[in-house]
Scaffold this motif. Structure first.
Motif, short mmCIF file in Angstrom:
data_model
loop_
_atom_site.label_atom_id
_atom_site.label_comp_id
_atom_site.label_asym_id
_atom_site.label_seq_id
_atom_site.Cartn_x
_atom_site.Cartn_y
_atom_site.Cartn_z
N TYR A 99 0.83 -1.20 0.00
CA TYR A 99 0.00 0.00 0.00
C TYR A 99 0.87 1.26 0.00
O TYR A 99 1.92 1.30 0.62
N ARG A 100 0.36 2.28 -0.70
CA ARG A 100 0.86 3.62 -0.51
C ARG A 100 0.16 4.23 0.70
O ARG A 100 -0.98 3.87 1.01
N VAL A 101 0.83 5.14 1.37
CA VAL A 101 0.29 5.77 2.57
C VAL A 101 0.05 7.25 2.31
O VAL A 101 0.97 7.98 1.94
N GLN A 102 -1.19 7.68 2.48
CA GLN A 102 -1.53 9.10 2.33
C GLN A 102 -1.95 9.64 3.69
O GLN A 102 -2.69 8.99 4.44
N PHE A 103 -1.48 10.84 4.01
CA PHE A 103 -1.90 11.54 5.22
C PHE A 103 -2.93 12.59 4.78
O PHE A 103 -2.57 13.69 4.35
N PRO A 104 -4.23 12.27 4.87
CA PRO A 104 -5.25 13.15 4.28
C PRO A 104 -5.68 14.29 5.18
O PRO A 104 -6.32 15.24 4.72
N GLY A 105 -5.39 14.22 6.47
CA GLY A 105 -5.88 15.21 7.43
C GLY A 105 -5.98 14.52 8.78
O GLY A 105 -5.65 13.35 8.91
N PRO A 106 -6.44 15.21 9.79
CA PRO A 106 -6.33 14.66 11.14
C PRO A 106 -7.43 13.70 11.57
O PRO A 106 -7.30 13.06 12.60
N THR A 107 -8.54 13.60 10.85
CA THR A 107 -9.69 12.83 11.35
C THR A 107 -10.06 11.67 10.44
O THR A 107 -9.66 11.61 9.27
N GLY A 108 -10.89 10.78 10.97
CA GLY A 108 -11.38 9.67 10.17
C GLY A 108 -12.18 10.13 8.97
O GLY A 108 -12.09 9.53 7.89
N ALA A 109 -12.99 11.16 9.15
CA ALA A 109 -13.76 11.68 8.02
C ALA A 109 -12.85 12.15 6.89
O ALA A 109 -13.17 11.97 5.71
N ASN A 110 -11.70 12.73 7.23
CA ASN A 110 -10.73 13.13 6.20
C ASN A 110 -10.27 11.91 5.40
O ASN A 110 -10.10 11.98 4.18
N SER A 111 -10.04 10.80 6.10
CA SER A 111 -9.60 9.59 5.42
C SER A 111 -10.67 9.06 4.48
O SER A 111 -10.39 8.65 3.35
N VAL A 112 -11.92 9.06 4.94
CA VAL A 112 -13.02 8.59 4.11
C VAL A 112 -13.20 9.48 2.88
O VAL A 112 -13.38 9.00 1.76
N GLU A 113 -13.14 10.79 3.08
CA GLU A 113 -13.29 11.71 1.95
C GLU A 113 -12.20 11.46 0.90
O GLU A 113 -12.47 11.46 -0.31
N ALA A 114 -10.97 11.25 1.35
CA ALA A 114 -9.88 10.98 0.42
C ALA A 114 -10.11 9.67 -0.33
O ALA A 114 -9.87 9.57 -1.54
N ALA A 115 -10.60 8.65 0.38
CA ALA A 115 -10.85 7.36 -0.24
C ALA A 115 -11.92 7.46 -1.32
O ALA A 115 -11.77 6.92 -2.42
N LEU A 116 -13.01 8.14 -1.01
CA LEU A 116 -14.10 8.29 -1.99
C LEU A 116 -13.64 9.10 -3.20
O LEU A 116 -13.94 8.75 -4.35
N LYS A 117 -12.93 10.16 -2.93
CA LYS A 117 -12.44 11.03 -4.00
C LYS A 117 -11.47 10.27 -4.92
O LYS A 117 -11.54 10.38 -6.15
N LEU A 118 -10.57 9.49 -4.31
CA LEU A 118 -9.61 8.72 -5.10
C LEU A 118 -10.31 7.66 -5.93
O LEU A 118 -9.98 7.47 -7.12
N ALA A 119 -11.27 6.95 -5.34
CA ALA A 119 -11.99 5.91 -6.08
C ALA A 119 -12.69 6.49 -7.30
O ALA A 119 -12.68 5.89 -8.39
N ARG A 120 -13.29 7.64 -7.14
CA ARG A 120 -13.97 8.27 -8.27
C ARG A 120 -12.98 8.75 -9.32
O ARG A 120 -13.23 8.66 -10.53
N LYS A 121 -11.85 9.25 -8.87
CA LYS A 121 -10.84 9.72 -9.81
C LYS A 121 -10.25 8.55 -10.61
O LYS A 121 -10.08 8.66 -11.83
N VAL A 122 -9.98 7.45 -9.94
CA VAL A 122 -9.37 6.29 -10.61
C VAL A 122 -10.32 5.68 -11.63
O VAL A 122 -9.92 5.34 -12.75
#
Length: 416
Positions: A99-122
């Motif tokens: 896995y690559r590791v991304q630091f999206p922000g300080p909270t769990g919601a930040n991680s979820v937002e990054a995951a959804l955004k990345l999935a849509r982009k890919v």
């Protein structure tokens, strides 16, 4: 006496526990009046290793005393490099997770937002499949894939681009969400477009402590792979050993495309989150997804200390597996003692729930527990579940004490 507050009416936990907490140590919180409370809440899963663990505290104090970098956005720092080295060596490497590791922000919601955004982009697709009773955070993207109606209503705007299907065990197992999803995707007249991703919790925490079966998770992973849909596992509350293994999906033998981590990843309750994803999904352009506080170096320091302290071997995992049996036995006995009031007990590792037929009784049990010095919260669609999440480092004596208090609280609530 609690002093008048200028804090917003949105506050919640302090309404249920109306004392001023002064300090915490291990599995206990201490109020200003000196009273001790055994903590079976653990910061909603952010304190898997308890309050102020001495090894983690020492690492943090040493770092601060040396004027270590505190804030750095995504600049290179020694603290971040040390964390990445240890995370690769102690978590990713032994599990053969590239896995690559991304630091999206300080909270769990930040991680979820990054995951959804990345999935849509890919994928170039817009829709995400989510499950009944899911909880993924309070920001708009995370709310869109969250199930609870009351929580979703707080968005104030329509929440779209989500297909909702039944979670494992929904409607007492009479409805198969995976069969429904596969059938809908196979039928060109179903009206369901191919989604970008499926997001799932292996154990739904806020949804009422609903563990998915390993076979169900394996079937979901197979469906996603066959349909070329990205699988996102939200391990924010159930990761970092809460169910036993470091990742909660390990028992199912699956490898998600994307994983969301937060809460106990810092080990000390400091804000920190990660989004992990397969190397070939790393299509971000520099700065395309960022945040001011994605470089919380004190959290990197305590996270590194936690990895060294707890994940060099399998002792913690084995201990949690043993305690899974302990909780299962005790809570099954509770449920059997009061069949008219209790519907079920369920859980995995050190996250467990007691479900009550009359939802108000769960709140009454939590209040009775608090009056006896035990902190537990409620969960579920209508707060019908008493949720238990002691720290993984609790002693056997503390766990027995907490279960004893819980038994007294249940008896008192049933007798009301």
């Amino acid at each position: 006496m609690i002093a008048p507050t200028i804090e917003s009416e949105v506050r919640s936990y302090c309404r249920n526990w109306p004392v001023v907490f002064d300090h915490g140590r291990g599995s206990r919180l201490f109020a200003r009046d000196g009273r001790s409370y055994l903590d079976f809440f653990a910061g909603a899963g952010a304190l898997n290793y308890g309050h102020n663990h001495p090894v983690l505290k020492r690492a943090l104090l040493d770092y601060l005393e040396q004027d270590g970098v505190t804030h750095s956005l995504d600049m290179l720092t020694a603290a971040k490099q040390d964390f990445l080295t240890e995370f690769a060596a102690r978590v990713l490497g032994p599990r053969r997770l590239e896995y690559r590791v991304q630091f999206p922000g300080p909270t769990g919601a930040n991680s979820v937002e990054a995951a959804l955004k990345l999935a849509r982009k890919v994928t170039g697709r817009h829709t995400v499949v989510a499950f009944t009773s899911a909880f993924h955070g309070m920001s708009l993207g995370a709310l869109a894939v969250t199930g609870n109606a009351a929580v979703r209503a707080g968005a104030g705007v329509p929440l779209g681009h989500t297909w909702r299907i039944p979670y494992d065990g929904f409607a007492d197992g009479r409805v198969s969400g995976l069969t429904l999803l596969d059938t809908m995707l196979a039928d060109s007249s179903s009206g369901m477009d191919l989604p970008a991703a499926v997001i799932v919790e292996t154990v739904q925490g806020e949804g009422g402590v609903n563990p998915a079966r390993a076979t169900w998770l394996a079937d979901l992973a197979e469906l996603c792979a066959r349909r070329e849909i990205l699988l996102i596992v939200d391990d924010i509350q159930m990761g970092c050993g809460r169910t036993g293994p470091f990742f909660s999906f390990e028992h199912a033998g699956i490898t998600p495309d994307i994983v969301c981590l937060s809460k106990s990843i810092s080990g000390y309750g400091l804000p920190m989150s990660l989004t992990l994803f397969r190397t070939e999904l790393d299509v971000w352009q520099p700065g395309e997804h960022n945040g001011t506080f994605r470089g919380n170096n004190p959290a990197f320091v305590t996270a590194t200390a936690a990895l060294k302290e707890f994940w060099t071997d399998s002792r913690l995992e084995k201990q949690t597996a043993e305690r899974d049996i302990l909780f299962d036995e005790h809570l099954t006995e509770f449920a059997g003692r009061y069949p008219a009031q209790m519907a079920a007990s369920r859980g995995r590792g050190l996250v467990w729930g007691l479900t009550f037929r009359e939802p108000h009784m769960a709140g009454q049990v939590a209040r009775e527990a608090f009056s006896r010095g035990l902190l537990v919260e409620t969960a579920g669609s209508v707060d019908e579940v008493v949720k238990l999440m002691p720290s993984l480092t609790s002693t056997d004596e503390e766990l027995s004490e907490g279960l004893g208090i819980l038994g007294e609280a249940v008896a008192a609530a049933v007798g009301c």
